[in-house]
Design a protein around this motif. Structure first.
Motif, PDB file in Angstrom:
ATOM      1  N   PHE A 159       0.881  -1.336   0.079  1.00 49.41           N
ATOM      2  CA  PHE A 159      -0.062   0.080   0.044  1.00 49.41           C
ATOM      3  C   PHE A 159       0.860   1.254   0.080  1.00 49.41           C
ATOM      4  O   PHE A 159       0.493   2.062  -0.903  1.00 49.41           O
ATOM      5  N   TYR A 160       1.930   1.159   0.825  1.00 49.65           N
ATOM      6  CA  TYR A 160       2.870   2.151   0.868  1.00 49.65           C
ATOM      7  C   TYR A 160       4.152   1.820   1.196  1.00 49.65           C
ATOM      8  O   TYR A 160       4.342   0.798   1.991  1.00 49.65           O
ATOM      9  N   ARG A 161       5.252   2.424   0.315  1.00 50.36           N
ATOM     10  CA  ARG A 161       6.749   1.903   0.470  1.00 50.36           C
ATOM     11  C   ARG A 161       7.675   3.045   0.642  1.00 50.36           C
ATOM     12  O   ARG A 161       7.358   4.077  -0.229  1.00 50.36           O
ATOM     13  N   ASN A 162       8.414   3.336   1.394  1.00 51.50           N
ATOM     14  CA  ASN A 162       9.428   4.522   1.099  1.00 51.50           C
ATOM     15  C   ASN A 162      10.559   3.900   2.017  1.00 51.50           C
ATOM     16  O   ASN A 162      10.793   3.822   3.243  1.00 51.50           O
ATOM     17  N   ILE A 163      11.483   3.293   1.001  1.00 50.90           N
ATOM     18  CA  ILE A 163      12.497   2.319   1.258  1.00 50.90           C
ATOM     19  C   ILE A 163      13.813   3.067   0.411  1.00 50.90           C
ATOM     20  O   ILE A 163      13.573   3.401  -0.372  1.00 50.90           O
ATOM     21  N   GLY A 181      18.782   3.488  -4.752  1.00 50.58           N
ATOM     22  CA  GLY A 181      18.354   4.641  -4.010  1.00 50.58           C
ATOM     23  C   GLY A 181      17.473   4.545  -3.356  1.00 50.58           C
ATOM     24  O   GLY A 181      17.286   4.145  -1.952  1.00 50.58           O
ATOM     25  N   ARG A 182      16.362   5.208  -3.633  1.00 51.40           N
ATOM     26  CA  ARG A 182      15.039   5.331  -2.900  1.00 51.40           C
ATOM     27  C   ARG A 182      14.117   4.620  -3.867  1.00 51.40           C
ATOM     28  O   ARG A 182      13.978   4.783  -4.989  1.00 51.40           O
ATOM     29  N   LYS A 232       4.156   3.787  -8.670  1.00 48.74           N
ATOM     30  CA  LYS A 232       5.306   3.365  -8.008  1.00 48.74           C
ATOM     31  C   LYS A 232       6.440   4.356  -8.842  1.00 48.74           C
ATOM     32  O   LYS A 232       6.487   4.328 -10.029  1.00 48.74           O
ATOM     33  N   TYR A 233       7.427   4.723  -7.949  1.00 54.32           N
ATOM     34  CA  TYR A 233       8.446   5.491  -8.691  1.00 54.32           C
ATOM     35  C   TYR A 233       9.924   5.371  -7.818  1.00 54.32           C
ATOM     36  O   TYR A 233       9.844   4.969  -6.677  1.00 54.32           O
ATOM     37  N   PHE A 234      11.028   5.605  -8.547  1.00 53.62           N
ATOM     38  CA  PHE A 234      12.351   5.858  -7.766  1.00 53.62           C
ATOM     39  C   PHE A 234      12.385   7.444  -8.079  1.00 53.62           C
ATOM     40  O   PHE A 234      12.530   8.066  -9.175  1.00 53.62           O
ATOM     41  N   PRO A 235      12.398   8.148  -6.717  1.00 54.99           N
ATOM     42  CA  PRO A 235      12.661   9.707  -6.881  1.00 54.99           C
ATOM     43  C   PRO A 235      13.846  10.086  -7.513  1.00 54.99           C
ATOM     44  O   PRO A 235      14.852   9.502  -7.125  1.00 54.99           O
ATOM     45  N   SER A 236      13.910  11.195  -8.209  1.00 55.84           N
ATOM     46  CA  SER A 236      15.382  11.727  -8.562  1.00 55.84           C
ATOM     47  C   SER A 236      15.901  12.477  -7.500  1.00 55.84           C
ATOM     48  O   SER A 236      15.256  13.096  -6.459  1.00 55.84           O
TER      49      SER A 236
END
Length: 197
Positions: free
Chosen positions: A119-123, A129-130, A148-152
């Motif tokens: 439901f939520y991921r912040n890893i 990276g993230r 879903k994404y990889f933040p820059s």
């Protein structure tokens, strides 16, 4: 004697009615207190907005909101509005690091788990990276939107992996309605770093 019966009947009616109202109110309060995600994810122009020039800042604001909501979150059960014998549970995995948050969405039918999703991921981790996954659950229509994404790192547009819309059907299974976007090369990266649930 008649007035005593009337008062007795009236008092009984008030007690039963009050109990019913309190029970209804408690149920409504419970649903309102549970964070089901940001409804902005279900907006028709959401994907266009996050891939535009200021998309990075929108995603960052949303992620901060999710992080605030889920940092001190505990298990919650959500009663469905019109699916019989189905219970939704949002459960946070235990972690000593408040910046590494994993929240799962489980579906139970007749007491047995039928399906689940991240439901939520912040890893964060070596190599990728993230990684962030944010979902929104529309309880009334039993729909889930997910990004879903990889933040820059440098405020450039984020590397979006996928944006999807699903429905929870009456047998308690999640059915993908629409995969609005997928970057297959980034999807492979998720497999490589074992980021799938």
């Amino acid at each position: 004697m008649k007035s005593n019966k009337f008062y007795y009947f009236f008092a009984t009616f008030i007690i039963i009615f009050s109990g019913f109202c309190c029970k209804q109110n408690k149920t409504n309060i419970q649903s309102k207190d549970i964070f089901l995600g940001d409804s902005m994810l279900s907006n028709n122009i959401y994907f266009k907005t996050i891939t535009a020039e200021k998309g990075f800042s929108i995603l960052e604001k949303q992620n901060k909101k999710y992080l605030n909501e889920f940092s001190y979150f505990n298990k919650n059960d959500i009663e469905p509005t019109n699916l019989n014998n189905i219970l939704f549970k949002i459960i946070k995995e235990k972690s000593s690091n408040t910046k590494q948050v994993k929240v799962n969405f489980f579906i139970y039918r007749n007491g047995k788990k039928t399906d689940s999703l991240d439901f939520y991921r912040n890893i964060s981790g070596d190599g990728f990276g993230r990684y962030i996954c944010m979902s929104y659950f529309d309880q009334k229509h039993h729909k889930i939107w997910q990004i879903k994404y990889f933040p820059s790192i440098d405020k450039e547009p984020s590397n979006i992996i996928s944006y999807s819309e699903s429905t929870i059907n009456s047998n308690g299974k999640i059915k993908l309605d629409s995969l609005h976007y997928i970057d297959e090369s980034l999807d492979v990266e998720m497999e490589k770093y074992n980021l799938y649930y």
